[in-house]
Scaffold this motif. Structure first.
Motif, mmCIF file in Angstrom:
data_model
loop_
_atom_site.group_PDB
_atom_site.id
_atom_site.type_symbol
_atom_site.label_atom_id
_atom_site.label_comp_id
_atom_site.label_asym_id
_atom_site.label_seq_id
_atom_site.Cartn_x
_atom_site.Cartn_y
_atom_site.Cartn_z
ATOM 1 N N THR A 282 -7.028 16.986 1.579
ATOM 2 C CA THR A 282 -5.758 16.534 2.139
ATOM 3 C C THR A 282 -5.814 16.717 3.656
ATOM 4 O OG1 THR A 282 -4.688 18.696 2.069
ATOM 5 C CG2 THR A 282 -4.620 17.372 0.045
ATOM 6 N N PRO A 283 -4.854 16.140 4.398
ATOM 7 C CA PRO A 283 -4.821 16.368 5.858
ATOM 8 C C PRO A 283 -4.712 17.848 6.224
ATOM 9 C CG PRO A 283 -3.451 14.504 5.290
ATOM 10 C CD PRO A 283 -3.867 15.130 3.998
ATOM 11 N N ASP A 284 -4.178 18.669 5.314
ATOM 12 C CA ASP A 284 -4.057 20.107 5.574
ATOM 13 C C ASP A 284 -5.327 20.872 5.224
ATOM 14 O OD1 ASP A 284 -1.438 19.776 6.437
ATOM 15 O OD2 ASP A 284 -0.636 20.001 4.395
ATOM 16 N N GLY A 285 -6.308 20.184 4.715
ATOM 17 C CA GLY A 285 -7.580 20.833 4.396
ATOM 18 C C GLY A 285 -7.702 21.323 2.970
ATOM 19 N N ASP A 286 -6.715 21.031 2.112
ATOM 20 C CA ASP A 286 -6.801 21.443 0.708
ATOM 21 C C ASP A 286 -7.766 20.522 -0.044
ATOM 22 O OD1 ASP A 286 -4.921 23.444 1.134
ATOM 23 O OD2 ASP A 286 -3.229 22.107 0.682
ATOM 24 N N ARG A 287 -8.525 21.121 -0.928
ATOM 25 C CA ARG A 287 -9.541 20.380 -1.679
ATOM 26 C C ARG A 287 -8.884 19.490 -2.732
ATOM 27 N NH1 ARG A 287 -15.029 21.470 -2.616
ATOM 28 N NH2 ARG A 287 -15.931 19.642 -3.659
ATOM 29 N N ILE A 288 -9.384 18.271 -2.897
ATOM 30 C CA ILE A 288 -8.942 17.352 -3.948
ATOM 31 C C ILE A 288 -10.107 17.181 -4.919
ATOM 32 C CG2 ILE A 288 -8.104 15.042 -4.494
ATOM 33 C CD1 ILE A 288 -7.007 14.862 -1.646
ATOM 34 N N ASN B 280 -8.320 5.208 12.254
ATOM 35 C CA ASN B 280 -7.664 6.141 13.160
ATOM 36 C C ASN B 280 -6.304 6.510 12.578
ATOM 37 O OD1 ASN B 280 -6.968 7.725 15.353
ATOM 38 N ND2 ASN B 280 -6.302 5.974 16.607
ATOM 39 N N SER B 281 -6.332 7.345 11.565
ATOM 40 C CA SER B 281 -5.097 7.732 10.869
ATOM 41 C C SER B 281 -5.322 9.069 10.194
ATOM 42 C CB SER B 281 -4.724 6.672 9.837
ATOM 43 O OG SER B 281 -3.630 7.095 9.055
ATOM 44 N N GLU B 282 -4.213 9.796 9.910
ATOM 45 C CA GLU B 282 -4.326 11.085 9.227
ATOM 46 C C GLU B 282 -4.714 10.923 7.766
ATOM 47 O OE1 GLU B 282 -0.917 13.511 9.547
ATOM 48 O OE2 GLU B 282 -1.277 14.053 11.645
ATOM 49 N N THR B 283 -4.358 9.784 7.185
ATOM 50 C CA THR B 283 -4.656 9.557 5.764
ATOM 51 C C THR B 283 -5.236 8.165 5.568
ATOM 52 O OG1 THR B 283 -2.426 8.715 5.313
ATOM 53 C CG2 THR B 283 -2.804 11.084 4.982
ATOM 54 N N LEU B 284 -5.973 8.012 4.472
ATOM 55 C CA LEU B 284 -6.495 6.711 4.078
ATOM 56 C C LEU B 284 -5.432 5.957 3.292
ATOM 57 C CD1 LEU B 284 -10.015 7.904 2.876
ATOM 58 C CD2 LEU B 284 -9.554 6.533 4.927
ATOM 59 N N LEU B 285 -5.139 4.724 3.687
ATOM 60 C CA LEU B 285 -4.147 3.951 2.934
ATOM 61 C C LEU B 285 -4.720 3.592 1.566
ATOM 62 C CD1 LEU B 285 -4.895 0.649 2.817
ATOM 63 C CD2 LEU B 285 -4.334 0.822 5.232
ATOM 64 N N GLU B 286 -3.826 3.350 0.621
ATOM 65 C CA GLU B 286 -4.231 3.056 -0.754
ATOM 66 C C GLU B 286 -3.574 1.751 -1.193
ATOM 67 O OE1 GLU B 286 -3.191 6.520 -3.005
ATOM 68 O OE2 GLU B 286 -4.454 7.852 -1.800
ATOM 69 N N PRO B 287 -4.333 0.644 -1.216
ATOM 70 C CA PRO B 287 -3.768 -0.668 -1.575
ATOM 71 C C PRO B 287 -3.184 -0.682 -2.988
ATOM 72 C CG PRO B 287 -5.935 -0.910 -0.569
ATOM 73 C CD PRO B 287 -5.753 0.552 -0.835
ATOM 74 N N LYS B 288 -2.141 -1.519 -3.153
ATOM 75 C CA LYS B 288 -1.501 -1.697 -4.460
ATOM 76 C C LYS B 288 -1.325 -3.189 -4.722
ATOM 77 C CE LYS B 288 1.565 1.109 -5.982
ATOM 78 N NZ LYS B 288 2.831 1.847 -6.208
ATOM 79 N N VAL B 289 -1.628 -3.595 -5.942
ATOM 80 C CA VAL B 289 -1.431 -4.975 -6.385
ATOM 81 C C VAL B 289 -0.512 -4.929 -7.600
ATOM 82 C CG1 VAL B 289 -2.513 -7.064 -7.272
ATOM 83 C CG2 VAL B 289 -3.703 -5.673 -5.558
ATOM 84 N N HIS B 290 0.619 -5.646 -7.506
ATOM 85 C CA HIS B 290 1.568 -5.679 -8.626
ATOM 86 C C HIS B 290 1.654 -7.102 -9.160
ATOM 87 C CE1 HIS B 290 5.105 -4.871 -11.075
ATOM 88 N NE2 HIS B 290 5.626 -5.992 -10.587
ATOM 89 N N LEU B 291 1.510 -7.249 -10.483
ATOM 90 C CA LEU B 291 1.581 -8.552 -11.142
ATOM 91 C C LEU B 291 2.744 -8.578 -12.125
ATOM 92 C CD1 LEU B 291 -2.205 -9.109 -12.042
ATOM 93 C CD2 LEU B 291 -1.009 -9.751 -9.947
ATOM 94 N N TYR C 102 0.827 -1.209 0.000
ATOM 95 C CA TYR C 102 0.000 0.000 0.000
ATOM 96 C C TYR C 102 0.858 1.253 0.000
ATOM 97 C CZ TYR C 102 0.947 0.566 5.028
ATOM 98 O OH TYR C 102 1.560 0.734 6.246
ATOM 99 N N ASN C 103 0.246 2.379 -0.385
ATOM 100 C CA ASN C 103 0.800 3.718 -0.227
ATOM 101 C C ASN C 103 0.058 4.411 0.902
ATOM 102 O OD1 ASN C 103 2.559 3.429 -2.310
ATOM 103 N ND2 ASN C 103 1.592 4.930 -3.684
ATOM 104 N N SER C 104 0.755 5.306 1.601
ATOM 105 C CA SER C 104 0.087 6.056 2.666
ATOM 106 C C SER C 104 -0.974 6.974 2.099
ATOM 107 C CB SER C 104 1.108 6.872 3.466
ATOM 108 O OG SER C 104 2.003 6.016 4.129
ATOM 109 N N GLY C 105 -0.743 7.512 0.892
ATOM 110 C CA GLY C 105 -1.733 8.359 0.252
ATOM 111 C C GLY C 105 -1.787 9.751 0.849
ATOM 112 N N GLY C 106 -2.651 10.585 0.271
ATOM 113 C CA GLY C 106 -2.767 11.965 0.732
ATOM 114 C C GLY C 106 -4.200 12.397 0.935
#
Length: 543
Positions: free
Chosen positions: A104-110, A72-83, A58-62
């Protein structure tokens, strides 16, 4: 006619799934963290009859979680599958949550498509990056790999979550490359002097709206890397689709590391669709059409280069992913080489422009012939004119020159080379064409300017000239037209019948002694010249 089947290479895309909201994301995140402790590799699964090595991470993500999200985390994890499959067959899947109002955790719009009113509030995005798989394989392999990961851990995973049939209409592709592998000797026909890459670069790449030039790297060996990016404005000049593409011929980064017995000794010849050349992606639902366009572009570029396109191993070299076998899908269409017609069109444009030049125009063009671009002060200094005079030249010669932020440049490299040749051969040609026309029609040049301005405009517009009979004074005129005209009303060029109607009006206004009936008009069709005599049965049938 049988053609070789190109193979897939690089690929990037986005798949969106909305039918089950964020449920696929939460289920996959739980599988990764609870069952695999956040990481797993050295797994081998058989998928679609092929063995694949699988890595799950996974990536920690933003993306900041919502207050209602069970995390209970600042960011949502983002799973990765590599083949990793046979040879260089690879697929990376980056699974990301999507919902309206992401921050984002800083409040910026995505910003995402899920902010649109037409989209559901929640869903899953899968960013795909891979190579050497057909595009539909990416969508088929992912759910199979996740299901095997779940089974391996003794868990279940809803098979409906990420099925190809649930791909949302907003899914798209931003890069797609297909290729064939040519023998080095054959590749010279494509990349060498007079090859199709050089011709397309020569005729297209400096036109308005095209920002790139042919990128050539022959540092270690001839043909190491040749790239020609064509934006849509240039790609539309070719008969194979209208999407912007990059044409590439390339060897290994270290081309001397292998010998002729290795397939990679020989270059790949590929065509790449890229979002940056188009300003937009291709919908996932249109990928069959894009694949055909890329394959047809490859086959036609080879055909225009004089390279046989049938699956012969004296021309093509099989590798781990390119089989050099016959294409068995929808028929790939062959088109006539467009470069002669493009060149003829530019020649006609040049002729029309030359006939309208003043002496100062010629001085400015002469000053510009040594390079592709100059600052306006350099042009004025070289031509010994004024800025206002140069400004008027730019207005009259807008088909030849353009100006941007004080820099004057040629619209086409071919135009610059042709003008340079004219300047080297002829010094005082501005009035020559008009004087010749007047003499052949039995008029004083001044008389032609006063009475025959409409006829002279007709000559200028169509790059036409009156041809002198070397043997005797003819009672009828002979006009040669350089502009590319169409024999048919529905053709791509201006219809010859309409052009002749316009000539009849201009001729009458000029008051020539010679009658128009019997005049021989020789006109350019783009693939040669045809003749028509005014007043003949052929003329009457056309008009």
């Amino acid at each position: 006619m049988t053609h070789v089947a190109p193979a897939p290479h690089e690929f990037k895309a986005n798949l969106n799934f909305v039918k089950h909201g964020l449920s696929p994301y939460w289920a996959l995140s739980s599988l990764l963290i609870d069952q695999y402790d956040g990481y797993a590799d050295e797994l081998e699964f058989q998928l679609q009859g092929e063995m694949w090595e699988v890595r799950f991470s996974y990536n920690s993500g933003g993306i900041a979680p919502r207050l209602s999200d069970p995390i209970n985390s600042e960011t949502l994890l983002e799973p990765k599958v590599h083949l990793s499959g046979d040879g260089e067959r690879k697929a990376d899947y980056h699974i990301r949550p999507r919902f309206a109002g992401m921050q984002t955790p800083d409040g910026d719009r995505i910003n995402t498509p899920f902010d649109r009113g037409s989209m559901p509030d929640e869903g899953v995005n899968v960013r795909i990056q891979g190579s050497n798989l057909e595009h539909d394989e990416y969508a088929q392999l992912l759910p199979q790999a996740i299901r095997r990961l779940a089974n391996e851990a003794g868990n279940g995973f809803n098979p409906k979550y990420i099925q190809p049939r649930n791909i949302h209409e907003t899914s798209n592709c931003d890069e797609y490359e297909r290729y064939a592998r040519l023998r080095r000797s054959m590749n010279q026909k494509v990349i060498g002097t007079g090859g199709v890459l050089q011709k397309l670069h020569h005729l297209l790449v400096d036109q308005e709206g095209v920002k790139y030039s042919l990128d050539v790297d022959n540092e270690d060996v001839v043909g190491k890397m040749h790239k020609l990016p064509l934006r849509r404005s240039a790609a539309r000049e070719l008969p194979v689709g209208n999407r912007g593409k990059q044409i590439k011929s390339y060897l290994l980064k270290n081309p001397n590391s292998v010998d002729e017995t290795d397939s990679t000794y020989h270059p790949k010849f590929g065509v790449l669709f890229r979002k940056s050349l188009n300003g937009s992606t291709v919908p996932w639902s249109d990928l069959d059409d894009l694949r055909r366009e890329l394959d047809e572009t490859i086959i036609n570029l080879l055909y225009w280069s004089g390279v046989p396109t049938d699956p012969d191993h004296t021309t093509f070299v099989p590798d781990d992913h390119f089989d050099a076998v016959a294409h068995n899908g929808p028929t790939l269409r062959l088109f006539d080489d467009p470069t002669p017609q493009l060149e003829a069109s530019q020649d006609a444009l040049l002729i029309r422009q030359l006939r309208e030049l003043t002496d100062s125009d010629m001085e400015h063009l002469r000053a510009m012939t040594d390079g592709g671009q100059m600052h306006y002060e350099e042009v004025v200094g070289e031509a010994e004119t004024s800025v206002s005079t140069l400004y008027r030249t730019l207005q009259r010669c807008d088909a030849l020159l353009e100006s941007d932020n004080g820099v004057v440049r040629w619209r086409s490299k071919k135009m610059r080379q042709d003008i340079k040749a004219v300047c080297e051969r002829v010094e005082d040609t501005v009035e020559a064409a008009a004087d010749s026309a007047a003499r052949l029609m039995g008029m004083d040049p001044q008389q032609l300017r006063e009475k025959g301005s409409a006829f002279q405009s007709w000559l200028n517009r169509y790059g036409a000239e009156l041809i002198e009979n070397d043997h005797e004074i003819s009672q009828s005129a002979h006009i040669k037209v350089e502009a590319v005209l169409s024999r048919y009303r529905s053709g791509s060029g201006e219809f010859i019948g309409k052009v002749l109607d316009y000539l009849e009006v201009c001729w009458a206004k000029a008051g020539f002694d010679k009658p128009l009936d019997g005049t021989l008009v020789e006109y350019n069709t783009g693939s040669g010249y045809e003749e028509i005599r005014i007043g003949s049965f052929k003329d009457q049938r056309i008009r």
